[in-house]
Motif scaffolding. Structure first.
Motif, PDB file in Angstrom:
ATOM      1  N   TYR A 532      35.591  39.570  37.976  1.00  0.00           N
ATOM      2  CA  TYR A 532      36.844  39.259  38.676  1.00  0.00           C
ATOM      3  C   TYR A 532      37.045  37.760  38.577  1.00  0.00           C
ATOM      4  N   ALA A 534      39.739  34.097  38.586  1.00  0.00           N
ATOM      5  CA  ALA A 534      40.917  33.355  39.047  1.00  0.00           C
ATOM      6  C   ALA A 534      41.380  32.443  37.934  1.00  0.00           C
ATOM      7  N   SER A 535      42.713  32.409  37.690  1.00  0.00           N
ATOM      8  CA  SER A 535      43.299  31.557  36.661  1.00  0.00           C
ATOM      9  C   SER A 535      43.993  30.373  37.326  1.00  0.00           C
ATOM     10  N   HIS A 546      45.020  35.698  39.912  1.00  0.00           N
ATOM     11  CA  HIS A 546      43.666  36.256  39.868  1.00  0.00           C
ATOM     12  C   HIS A 546      43.752  37.731  39.524  1.00  0.00           C
ATOM     13  N   ARG A 696      40.563  30.003  33.313  1.00  0.00           N
ATOM     14  CA  ARG A 696      40.165  31.190  34.068  1.00  0.00           C
ATOM     15  C   ARG A 696      38.669  31.130  34.325  1.00  0.00           C
ATOM     16  N   SER A 698      35.656  33.382  35.901  1.00  0.00           N
ATOM     17  CA  SER A 698      35.349  34.753  36.298  1.00  0.00           C
ATOM     18  C   SER A 698      33.895  34.857  36.722  1.00  0.00           C
TER      19      SER A 698
END
Length: 706
Positions: A532, A534-535, A546, A696, A698
């Motif tokens: 998972y 977040a950008s 995200h 990003r 992750s």
């Protein structure tokens, strides 16, 4: 072979077959030439006379990958440490002070005459036949290049990372044979073995069409009018260990259509035992089936035979031994002076002719009994579990039946009064004779019975196998003998010899608990990460976002990797296409990326920098507020779209290995793409190029598939 390995490589099994290395044609059938038992001298000219037929030792080495090979090395170590003397005149064991007794003792390893092997055991058999006792040294080519070397890594990397081998994915045995030839067997052919002293080795495969055993010796190749002498030894080992899924079958050419002047069994000659055996179906089913097998190989319409892992027909290599004990059927020719020339090998003939006074058969059985949780749930085993069970359970049960047949055959030999003086000993080296405890962490039996079947074990595991192989033989008790005899008792009383220290690794404790501290993290090659991320936007056209993703890494420890990534990148546009300050909506790119990377392992960490390219499949979802703003401009029924776009994604990943199966990872990727968003309402169309650049980050878990 590990079950995950089977799943991964079954994906390659549907690839089309490719050209294989041609099997040379036999010019003329001749029992005076080729790799045959009768042509392998008990002692080479350059070596002292240490081998005699009086004490005849046969080894049967089971399958089981590196596990079986290492266990077999331990058995060889103990045989080397078992010493005794013979009286050359009588062929009987004697003491040093007995008249006529030889001054220098010999080892039981010197007396090994035949090794019949399958799969992993064939590596040890071939290496001992080729290199002799030097292969027992830790610094030898065999141990450095196979036992302690991650050969499975090379098999995988040669298939994935070497483009010149991609044409062979439908015939992966060609990749394996080439690798074994250079790394383990020094390019040796069977012709080189013809110059070596005993043991005579029988590498057993399985005929994929008939299910019969296929032996890599000239008698077998005679039936095909093919010449084994020019065939690399590595191809015999490959055919013997070609487990379905991991490898495909090994192709062997038959030249029966061209012919070679064959006059052996199955040719219809006057002294052909096959003719008689075909009439014995109701009397001797075993001999009848053997005759049918000979004729199947002589079939000129079978131009290419396909050989699979020998364990499918006999996973402990004893069938060849039993047939030799039960039958005198063998090829026979005659010299110009009328004397006979024999092919094949028959222990029964040698015993009947009083050539053998002491017969010892040692079976190294590396059979495992892996833990299974299938019986704890209603659903039963998975598809992968069924594949493993379908191959492993019948092979294991068949091994038990074969041992029982050996026991019965040996008992029948010593019952006749004429053969009562024959001394026999049948020993099985098996993990079942190791100590067991209620606690699995402290049980040696549990540790060994749950070792993987692969071509890559940890050094600690190899050390344990070699050490316990020697100990198990030293402490073994005979099978099928009443009363039972220990190996030590037989050596001391029948051979009048002694057991010395076996040498090799000396591991005091081999358990799961100790292994956790010594093994560290097992090498792996394919892992799937569930992440998972977040950008963080690096362009004014998009905002941060995200979402989840999946990453696949095909890697080599400390080497080049192939990476694949699938995920959804969602970006909120800041403004523009609607012509107002209202946030227009969200661009979504479903990205499929692929690229290369380099993996460096540092203790429990794996660092993988790389570069990926791919394609983003775009869509654009208009926000409700933006639709209202467009409605106020008189634009209704607005349709939205985003073009597909190329994606550039340099990255770096850091994985912390948590176990041999799981790792926690962090991946930082610079994601850059330039899709075009479009609004359409009637004749009105608005477009805007988007700079979808973001960093990003992750985090997630990775599962090591293989």
């Amino acid at each position: 072979m590990t079950r995950p390995c089977l799943v991964v490589l079954l994906a390659l099994a549907t690839a089309g077959a490719c050209a294989h290395r041609a099997t040379p044609k036999l010019n003329t059938y001749d029992l005076h030439s080729g790799y045959r038992f009768e042509r392998i001298a008990a002692n080479a000219a350059a070596q002292p006379a240490k081998n005699s037929d009086d004490v005849f030792v046969v080894l049967a080495l089971s399958g089981g990958g590196t596990r079986a090979a290492a266990l077999s090395v331990g058995v060889l170590n103990q045989l080397k440490a078992t010493t005794f003397r013979l009286n050359p005149a009588t062929g009987e064991p004697c003491s040093a002070n007995d008249p006529g007794c030889e001054a220098t003792p010999r080892s039981l390893l010197d007396e090994v005459d035949v090794i019949s092997s399958v799969s992993g055991g064939s590596f040890t058999a071939a290496a001992y036949a080729l290199y002799g006792q030097e292969m027992l040294d830790r610094a030898s080519v065999f141990q450095r290049g196979f036992l302690y070397y991650p050969l499975q890594r090379d098999l995988f990397s040669h298939a994935v990372f070497h483009p010149q081998n991609w044409q062979h994915l439908g015939a992966r045995t060609e990749i394996a044979a080439k690798l074994y030839n250079t790394r383990v067997f020094d390019g040796a052919t069977y012709q080189r073995l013809e110059q070596r002293p005993r043991p005579y080795i029988i590498l057993n495969g399985t005929d994929a069409t008939t299910g019969a055993r296929f032996e890599f010796n000239q008698e077998q190749f005679d039936l095909l009018c093919s010449d084994l002498s020019k065939v690399p030894l590595a191809r015999g080992v490959t055919g013997s260990s070609a487990f379905p899924g991991l490898l495909n079958s090994l192709a062997i050419d038959s030249h029966n259509k061209q012919g070679c002047g064959y006059t052996g069994p199955g040719s219809g000659a006057a002294d052909d035992w096959v003719n008689l055996a075909l009439q014995d179906r109701s009397i001797n089913q075993t001999r009848y089936r053997a005759a049918q097998g000979v004729l199947a190989y002589r079939d000129p319409n079978r131009t290419t035979l396909h050989v699979l892992d020998g364990g499918l027909a006999d996973n402990i290599g004893l069938r060849a031994v039993i047939e030799s004990l039960e039958s005198t059927d063998r090829p026979i020719a005659h010299n110009p002076d009328g004397s006979e020339v024999l092919g094949g090998w028959s222990l029964l003939s040698m015993i009947n002719n009083r050539k053998i006074k002491t017969l010892i058969v040692v079976t190294a059985n590396a059979r495992t009994k892996h833990d299974s949780k299938a019986d704890t749930r209603v659903g039963g085993p998975s598809t992968v579990g069924v594949l493993g069970a379908a191959s492993g359970i019948p092979m294991g049960n068949y091994s038990t039946d074969t041992l029982e047949q050996l026991q019965a055959t040996l008992r029948s030999l010593v019952e006749p009064t004429a053969l009562a003086s024959l001394k026999t000993l049948a020993i099985e080296v098996s993990f079942e004779d190791l100590p067991d405890t209620a606690s699995q962490a402290d049980s040696e039996r549990h540790f060994f019975q749950n070792l993987p079947t692969s071509f890559e074990l940890q050094p600690f595991e190899v050390d344990c196998l070699i050490d316990r192989g020697a100990r198990l033989l030293r402490d073994a008790t005979s099978v099928g003998q009443f009363p039972a005899r220990t190996y030590l008792d037989f050596v001391e009383k029948e051979l009048r010899g002694a057991l010395g220290a076996a040498g090799g690794p000396q591991e005091p404790v081999c358990t799961d608990g100790v292994a956790r501290n010594k093994n560290g993290i097992r090498a792996h090659y394919i892992d799937v990460g569930f992440q998972y991320g977040a950008s963080f936007a690096s362009s004014s056209d998009v905002e941060s976002a995200h979402g989840p993703g999946v990453a696949v890494r095909i890697t080599r420890p400390n080497g080049l990797s192939v990476i694949a990534d699938f995920g959804t990148q969602s970006f909120d546009l800041t403004s523009g296409v609607t012509g107002s300050s209202v946030s227009p909506g969200q661009v979504r790119l479903r990205t499929l990326l692929g690229g290369v990377a380099y993996t460096k392992r540092v203790a429990q960490l794996e660092i993988t920098p790389g570069f990926a390219l791919g394609y983003g499949f775009g869509s654009f979802e208009l926000a409700n507020q933006a639709r209202d703003a467009l409605g106020r401009e008189g634009l209704f029924g607005v349709e939205t779209d985003a073009t597909n776009a190329f994606v550039v994604a340099p990255r770096v990943s850091v994985w912390q290995n948590l176990s041999n199966r799981w790792a926690a990872g962090v991946t930082a990727t610079y994601f850059h793409s330039t899709p075009t968003v479009e609004l359409t309402s009637g004749d009105v169309s608005r477009t805007q190029d988007i700079d979808a650049s973001a960093v990003r980050v992750s985090i997630g878990l990775g599962f090591k598939v293989f």
